[in-house]
Design a protein around this motif. Structure first.
Motif, PDB file in Angstrom:
ATOM      1  N   ILE A 401       0.832  -1.207   0.000  1.00 13.31           N
ATOM      2  CA  ILE A 401       0.000   0.000   0.000  1.00 13.31           C
ATOM      3  C   ILE A 401       0.865   1.255   0.000  1.00 13.31           C
ATOM      4  CG2 ILE A 401      -1.623   1.342   1.377  1.00 13.31           C
ATOM      5  CD1 ILE A 401      -2.897  -1.308   2.244  1.00 13.31           C
ATOM      6  N   ILE A 402       1.894   1.275   0.847  1.00  8.64           N
ATOM      7  CA  ILE A 402       2.776   2.442   0.913  1.00  8.64           C
ATOM      8  C   ILE A 402       3.473   2.681  -0.421  1.00  8.64           C
ATOM      9  CG2 ILE A 402       4.889   3.362   1.969  1.00  8.64           C
ATOM     10  CD1 ILE A 402       4.049   1.850   4.533  1.00  8.64           C
ATOM     11  N   CYS A 403       4.006   1.600  -1.004  1.00 10.19           N
ATOM     12  CA  CYS A 403       4.758   1.757  -2.255  1.00 10.19           C
ATOM     13  C   CYS A 403       3.840   2.057  -3.437  1.00 10.19           C
ATOM     14  CB  CYS A 403       5.596   0.500  -2.509  1.00 10.19           C
ATOM     15  SG  CYS A 403       6.977   0.332  -1.359  1.00 10.19           S
ATOM     16  N   LEU A 404       2.620   1.535  -3.413  1.00  5.65           N
ATOM     17  CA  LEU A 404       1.674   1.860  -4.484  1.00  5.65           C
ATOM     18  C   LEU A 404       1.266   3.330  -4.398  1.00  5.65           C
ATOM     19  CD1 LEU A 404      -0.552  -1.346  -4.570  1.00  5.65           C
ATOM     20  CD2 LEU A 404       0.864  -0.478  -6.431  1.00  5.65           C
ATOM     21  N   ALA A 405       1.121   3.847  -3.179  1.00  4.08           N
ATOM     22  CA  ALA A 405       0.828   5.273  -3.022  1.00  4.08           C
ATOM     23  C   ALA A 405       1.975   6.109  -3.580  1.00  4.08           C
ATOM     24  CB  ALA A 405       0.588   5.592  -1.546  1.00  4.08           C
ATOM     25  N   MET A 406       3.192   5.648  -3.323  1.00  4.28           N
ATOM     26  CA  MET A 406       4.362   6.328  -3.873  1.00  4.28           C
ATOM     27  C   MET A 406       4.348   6.248  -5.395  1.00  4.28           C
ATOM     28  SD  MET A 406       8.364   5.524  -3.031  1.00  4.28           S
ATOM     29  CE  MET A 406       8.175   3.801  -3.510  1.00  4.28           C
ATOM     30  N   ALA A 407       3.943   5.096  -5.945  1.00  3.32           N
ATOM     31  CA  ALA A 407       3.885   4.928  -7.401  1.00  3.32           C
ATOM     32  C   ALA A 407       2.866   5.870  -8.027  1.00  3.32           C
ATOM     33  CB  ALA A 407       3.555   3.478  -7.738  1.00  3.32           C
ATOM     34  N   VAL A 408       1.749   6.094  -7.339  1.00  6.03           N
ATOM     35  CA  VAL A 408       0.743   7.033  -7.841  1.00  6.03           C
ATOM     36  C   VAL A 408       1.361   8.417  -8.005  1.00  6.03           C
ATOM     37  CG1 VAL A 408      -1.400   8.244  -7.278  1.00  6.03           C
ATOM     38  CG2 VAL A 408      -1.248   5.776  -6.939  1.00  6.03           C
ATOM     39  N   GLY A 409       2.094   8.864  -6.980  1.00  6.62           N
ATOM     40  CA  GLY A 409       2.746  10.165  -7.070  1.00  6.62           C
ATOM     41  C   GLY A 409       3.783  10.225  -8.167  1.00  6.62           C
ATOM     42  N   TRP A 410       4.532   9.132  -8.339  1.00  3.85           N
ATOM     43  CA  TRP A 410       5.573   9.089  -9.368  1.00  3.85           C
ATOM     44  C   TRP A 410       4.970   9.116 -10.765  1.00  3.85           C
ATOM     45  CZ3 TRP A 410      10.451  10.052 -10.055  1.00  3.85           C
ATOM     46  CH2 TRP A 410      11.121   9.531 -11.169  1.00  3.85           C
ATOM     47  N   VAL A 411       3.928   8.335 -10.993  1.00  2.00           N
ATOM     48  CA  VAL A 411       3.294   8.311 -12.315  1.00  2.00           C
ATOM     49  C   VAL A 411       2.656   9.662 -12.611  1.00  2.00           C
ATOM     50  CG1 VAL A 411       1.414   7.288 -13.667  1.00  2.00           C
ATOM     51  CG2 VAL A 411       2.920   5.816 -12.312  1.00  2.00           C
ATOM     52  N   PHE A 412       2.089  10.288 -11.596  1.00  2.00           N
ATOM     53  CA  PHE A 412       1.539  11.643 -11.791  1.00  2.00           C
ATOM     54  C   PHE A 412       2.650  12.606 -12.214  1.00  2.00           C
ATOM     55  CE2 PHE A 412       0.436  15.892 -10.282  1.00  2.00           C
ATOM     56  CZ  PHE A 412      -0.831  16.057 -10.817  1.00  2.00           C
ATOM     57  N   TYR A 413       3.812  12.486 -11.569  1.00  2.00           N
ATOM     58  CA  TYR A 413       4.953  13.342 -11.918  1.00  2.00           C
ATOM     59  C   TYR A 413       5.402  13.093 -13.363  1.00  2.00           C
ATOM     60  CZ  TYR A 413       9.908  14.596 -12.257  1.00  2.00           C
ATOM     61  OH  TYR A 413      11.123  15.090 -12.686  1.00  2.00           O
TER      62      TYR A 413
END
Length: 416
Positions: A401-413
């Motif tokens: 969950i933590i890393c997927l949340a991080m992935a959401v931010g990265w893909v948005f970037y």
């Protein structure tokens, strides 16, 4: 059309469960049988079936499997595992070292081969040191899954995505490597919190036995010369991936050819460690997916997905789709399902990162989310260690969950 849909559903039902209920037919068998039935029934011609198979993906995967298998046969994986296990540090320090080592090896070599080779050794070392093997094996499992997303050679699904989107080695790394590697310290923090006070064993469990012999296998004897040869080939292959525009498949097959021709290492030993089941599974799924596509149903489904806001060319949508789908049918089948429809994307690197990160980060949420997780669970069972679905999820679910949340931010970037 109805017959094709029925076969398709049965095949992917087997992908989800790991077998076809009522039959001793595993995922690979289901894919192959489904493809053969569709060909025999005339739903797809033999010529069209052969044309459906992406030989570039199969060739690339086979070549890199041989390169990775060379390290296994040379005893390199066992030597690394033993060296890590012998370091005189506390449990938390040992966990950190293990996560870093397994992450690097998974990113540069095939994560599944690394797991097959190193899991038994790590498990034995933990028991010898009277350490609870669960936090260390879970750390190894999560790190292998997460870090494999960093490069296109880290996992089979990355290779499929790279071929479908025509991504370069550097382009793939640029899009996916940073969040994949940042996930490694997250793994350490979560496991340390979950296993505080539970690092040591009071009683070493007895291994499960088959007949009169224990299932544990002895370590492979280290061969320095063959390890150096495999390392040189691996460095050259990766270098050619980075600095040339030569087809990845040809580079990988050339490297495999060099390793298979040896005066000391039998080619049969190398080929024995190539995951033929995975190659055959991909063959079957290529045919099954192509047959369904020919019915036109997939285009209607894609239109329906767009109507509800899920566009397979949109990286953020794809991240969500792969997070869910890979935990239902498995990483490779999930990527196989979407691969025919992602070509021509306006942001191919971001889309590739979304697929790689979605499949890798979500694979630690459930014990059967990846082959590495299954390998770890099976090794624990052999050693008399209980790794339940709940125990796996206690550390795996928050990590994912933590890393997927991080992935959401990265893909948005990446997309803005």
């Amino acid at each position: 059309m109805d017959f094709t849909i029925a076969i398709f559903i049965l095949v992917y039902f087997a992908m989800a469960l790991g077998h076809l209920p009522g039959f001793r037919l595993d995922r690979t068998g289901a894919a192959v049988v489904g493809a053969m039935i569709l060909i025999a029934a005339g739903e797809i011609s033999p010529a069209a079936a052969w044309a459906a198979v992406d030989y570039r993906t199969i060739g690339l995967l086979f070549g890199l499997m041989v390169v990775s298998a060379a390290f296994m046969v040379a005893g390199f994986y066992d030597r690394v595992a033993q060296s890590v296990g012998s370091i005189d540090v506390g449990p938390k320090g040992l966990l950190a070292i293990l996560i870093a080592v397994s992450g690097v090896m998974a990113a540069l070599l095939n994560k599944d081969v690394v797991a097959v080779a190193m899991t038994p050794v790590f498990c034995s070392i933990c028991l010898q040191r009277r350490l609870n093997p669960l936090p260390f094996l879970l750390g190894f499992c999560f790190a292998a899954n997460f870090a494999s997303a960093a490069t296109l050679i880290g996992s089979p699904q990355n290779m499929i995505v790279a071929q479908a989107l025509d991504l370069s080695f550097v382009g793939f790394m640029r899009a996916a490597a940073l969040p994949a590697l940042v996930g490694l310290p997250v793994i350490w923090v979560v496991i340390v919190l979950c296993y505080r006070g539970r690092w040591e064993l009071s009683v070493v469990p007895d291994p499960v036995k088959t007949g009169t012999e224990a299932v544990a296998t002895p370590p492979v004897e280290f061969n320095r010369g063959e390890t150096i040869k495999a390392a040189i080939v691996a460095v050259v292959v990766i270098g050619l991936f980075i600095f040339t525009d030569w087809p990845h498949m040809l580079i990988a097959l050339a490297g495999a050819s060099v390793l298979l021709v040896s005066r000391r290492m039998a080619s049969a030993n190398l080929l024995h460690h190539v995951n033929g089941d995975l190659l055959i599974l991909l063959f079957g799924l290529f045919v099954v997916n192509a047959t369904l596509t020919a019915t036109g149903l997939t285009q209607h489904l894609l239109t329906g997905l767009r109507d509800v806001g899920l566009d397979l060319h949109d990286p953020m949508s794809m991240l969500g789709v792969m997070t869910v789908l890979s935990n239902i049918v498995g990483n490779n089948p999930a990527v196989m399902l979407v691969a025919p429809f992602i070509g021509g994307a306006q942001q191919p690197e971001a889309l590739g990162a979304a697929i790689a990160l979605g499949t890798s980060f979500s694979s630690s949420a459930v014990i059967f989310g990846s082959l590495v997780g299954i390998i770890v669970a099976e090794e624990c069972r052999k050693r008399g260690i209980t790794l339940s679905f709940t125990e796996f999820a206690k550390a795996g679910l928050p990590t994912s969950i933590i890393c997927l949340a991080m992935a959401v931010g990265w893909v948005f970037y990446l997309t803005h």
